[in-house]
Design a protein around this motif. Structure first.
Motif, PDB file in Angstrom:
ATOM      1  N   LYS A 101       0.827  -1.209   0.000  1.00 58.98           N
ATOM      2  CA  LYS A 101       0.000   0.000   0.000  1.00 58.98           C
ATOM      3  C   LYS A 101       0.863   1.262   0.000  1.00 58.98           C
ATOM      4  O   LYS A 101       2.072   1.208   0.210  1.00 58.98           O
ATOM      5  CB  LYS A 101      -0.928  -0.018   1.228  1.00 58.98           C
ATOM      6  CG  LYS A 101      -2.054  -1.061   1.118  1.00 58.98           C
ATOM      7  CD  LYS A 101      -3.043  -0.715   0.007  1.00 58.98           C
ATOM      8  CE  LYS A 101      -4.216  -1.675  -0.060  1.00 58.98           C
ATOM      9  NZ  LYS A 101      -5.060  -1.476  -1.246  1.00 58.98           N
TER      10      LYS A 101
ATOM     11  N   ASP B  36     -10.381  -1.205   1.310  1.00 48.64           N
ATOM     12  CA  ASP B  36     -10.836  -1.325  -0.077  1.00 48.64           C
ATOM     13  C   ASP B  36     -12.272  -1.817  -0.036  1.00 48.64           C
ATOM     14  O   ASP B  36     -12.578  -2.757   0.700  1.00 48.64           O
ATOM     15  CB  ASP B  36      -9.993  -2.345  -0.852  1.00 48.64           C
ATOM     16  CG  ASP B  36      -8.689  -1.741  -1.373  1.00 48.64           C
ATOM     17  OD1 ASP B  36      -8.368  -0.594  -0.982  1.00 48.64           O
ATOM     18  OD2 ASP B  36      -7.992  -2.418  -2.146  1.00 48.64           O
TER      19      ASP B  36
ATOM     20  N   GLU C 206     -12.549  -4.224  -6.807  1.00 52.30           N
ATOM     21  CA  GLU C 206     -12.300  -2.986  -6.050  1.00 52.30           C
ATOM     22  C   GLU C 206     -12.998  -1.791  -6.701  1.00 52.30           C
ATOM     23  O   GLU C 206     -12.745  -1.446  -7.842  1.00 52.30           O
ATOM     24  CB  GLU C 206     -10.791  -2.722  -5.990  1.00 52.30           C
ATOM     25  CG  GLU C 206     -10.477  -1.448  -5.223  1.00 52.30           C
ATOM     26  CD  GLU C 206      -9.026  -0.989  -5.389  1.00 52.30           C
ATOM     27  OE1 GLU C 206      -8.148  -1.828  -5.676  1.00 52.30           O
ATOM     28  OE2 GLU C 206      -8.793   0.219  -5.240  1.00 52.30           O
TER      29      GLU C 206
ATOM     30  N   GLY D 285     -10.820   2.633  -3.016  1.00 50.01           N
ATOM     31  CA  GLY D 285      -9.603   2.414  -2.250  1.00 50.01           C
ATOM     32  C   GLY D 285      -9.414   3.610  -1.328  1.00 50.01           C
ATOM     33  O   GLY D 285      -9.593   4.746  -1.760  1.00 50.01           O
TER      34      GLY D 285
HETATM   35 MG    MG Z   1      -6.492   0.650  -4.890  1.00 50.66          MG
END
Ligand code: MG
Ligand code: 4AD
Length: 478
Positions: A376, A393, A401, A404
């Motif tokens: 990340k 997420d 996804e 985010g």
């Molecule tokens: Mg992302």
């Protein structure tokens, strides 16, 4: 006479009244004596049926009224018996505003493939499917602004040209006015961007977040809603090189507050669509149903409107990344080696894993939190365990996804250490670090991929079909 939109004619038109409508011909059919023209002006999925007494009009005029032609028609409204609408128009005057040569006009009154229409993106607006998609997209953009406005957030316009790489992923489009054939070089033989337009290397932004954080740490709650650019070579149905993102950023929010906001936000958009886009959603639901018929029974997805209602009426599941890895490793597809990508603590989840969790295991949207820090971005809040960060997420069925986000690391020292570890140039980010030097406080935010969300609401399968002029690797037409 003033033109009236077809949507209004169909909703509130009174039989006996004479009105003017303008639009494009969807179909023309009929007999020797009477023609029926289906006219559409983009205000609604529905067409106005125009009844034409053939004897009252010039032959050559009628011959030129083909699919795609633009017309101005005045006529008397009448109760309609057969067209599926309450009201139709009996034409008294027809003006052909623009011809469309039937031998050349690509959009015929038949089913075209989405691929074909993508190559004719300038004309695909003339189809039911795409006009519905773009009306829904508009309604969703409006609902985004309404949601945040109602909550007292400030809409912040962050720059499109930037010198920073918010995600640290380095997949950016360079913005430069240097001569590409012979750019000035420095002593090391590298391009000398100090001579470039901005006096430094600049790119199209991948996210407005970092600038957004500065504003949130003064205005309290802000959001951005603008185009973002990623030069990643991902040729998938979920990736665009130019896409729109909504990024709220809130002072004094922790990860839980952030998740609560994300869930409330998504549900409010879905509710707005169900309340305000009924006709278009019903059309899109019918389209999806047709498409699903060609799939085996067990792979068919839920009816579009049922699916939207389901998401609206159920709590999203919230679990940690670590829990998700355990579920995946105990799953049938993992044990039968059906997953293409590895599943072990530390790896980034792939779309196949996300979709298993959402579609098979929980059958519900899922919010995954507390990811390993190494997969990340540098700005995420470092958890006490030294291994994970306060990321979140949001995963949606069929999409994977969709959001985010994270709580942000507000401690200057911890942030600087992490930047060093990840080779993020701290000297260029001094302006950002100032938020942590002066009046730092807990804060959080997230990014919603607008097109991924529109995919979900419209039931479309390819992200290129929910943006007017898609930009993807090797493709930037129109
Ligand atoms: Mg992302
Ligand atoms: O997860 P991402 O990369 O997060 C950020 O950019 C953060 N700065 C957001 C924040 O915390 N303010 O991107 C956010 C979302 C993804 O979840 C996805 O929906 C969408 O943006 N997205 C894309 N959509 C279309 N095409 C692409 N290439 C996308 N990349 C990300």
């Amino acid at each position: 006479m003033k033109r009236i939109k077809i949507k209004d004619i169909l909703q509130t038109g009174e039989a006996g009244k004479t009105v003017v409508a303008k639009g494009w011909v969807r179909t023309k059919r009929g007999s020797k004596n009477v023609n029926f023209i289906a006219l559409n002006d983009g205000s609604t999925i529905h067409n106005l049926q125009v009844v034409v007494d053939v004897d009252s009009f010039d032959d050559s005029l009628l011959r030129n009224i083909n699919t795609g032609a633009a017309l101005s028609v005045s006529g008397k409204l009448a109760e309609s018996a057969g067209s599926g609408q309450k009201i139709e128009m009996v034409a008294t005057e027809i003006e052909l505003l623009g011809k469309a040569d039937p031998d050349k006009y690509p959009i015929q009154p038949k089913r075209h493939t989405l691929e074909f229409l993508r190559e004719n993106a300038h004309l695909r607006f003339r189809t039911n499917t795409f006009s519905a998609i773009f009306r829904v997209r508009h309604a969703m953009a409006f609902a985004v602004n309404k949601f945040f406005n109602d909550k007292g957030f400030t809409y912040l316009h962050t720059p499109i040209i930037t010198a920073s790489d918010a995600e640290g992923a380095g997949q950016m489009f360079r913005v430069s006015t240097l001569d590409p054939k012979s750019p000035p070089l420095n002593e090391d033989g590298e391009i000398d961007y100090s001579q470039d337009f901005f006096g430094k290397a600049t790119n199209l932004t991948v996210s407005g977040q970092l600038e957004g954080e500065l504003a949130a740490m003064a205005l309290g709650e802000i959001y951005t809603f603008g185009p973002t650019f990623r030069a990643e070579n991902s040729n998938t149905t979920r990736h665009l090189a130019e896409f729109w993102m909504i990024e709220p950023e809130m002072a004094f929010y922790d990860l839980k507050d952030n998740m609560d906001l994300a869930e409330e936000f998504l549900k409010s958009l879905i509710k707005y669509a169900l309340d305000n886009c009924k006709d278009d959603l019903q059309f899109l639901a019918g389209r999806l149903q047709q498409e699903e018929k060609s799939k085996p029974q067990n792979q068919r997805s839920m009816d579009l409107i049922e699916k939207l209602e389901f998401v609206l009426n159920n709590d999203f599941i919230r679990i940690t990344y670590t829990e998700a890895i355990n579920i995946l490793r105990n799953s049938k597809p993992f044990k039968k080696k059906k997953f293409q990508f590895p599943v072990e603590w530390g790896v980034d989840l792939q779309s196949e894993h996300e979709r298993f969790l959402v579609e098979k295991h929980f059958d519900c949207p899922v919010i995954l939190t507390d990811y390993p820090k190494d997969i990340k971005a540098f700005y995420m809040k470092q958890n006490g365990d030294g291994k994970t960060v306060g990321a979140m997420d949001v995963l949606f069925p069929q999409i994977g996804e969709i959001i985010g986000g994270s709580q942000r690391e507000e401690n200057l020292e911890k942030l600087e250490t992490r930047m060093k570890e990840m080779d993020v140039p701290a000297d260029e980010m001094d302006w950002y670090l100032d938020t942590r030097r002066f009046g730092s406080a807990e804060h959080s935010g997230f990014g919603l991929g607008f097109e991924r969300f529109i995919l979900f609401v419209t039931g479309m399968g390819n992200i290129r079909d929910v943006i007017a002029f898609p930009r993807t690797p090797k493709s930037a037409d129109f």
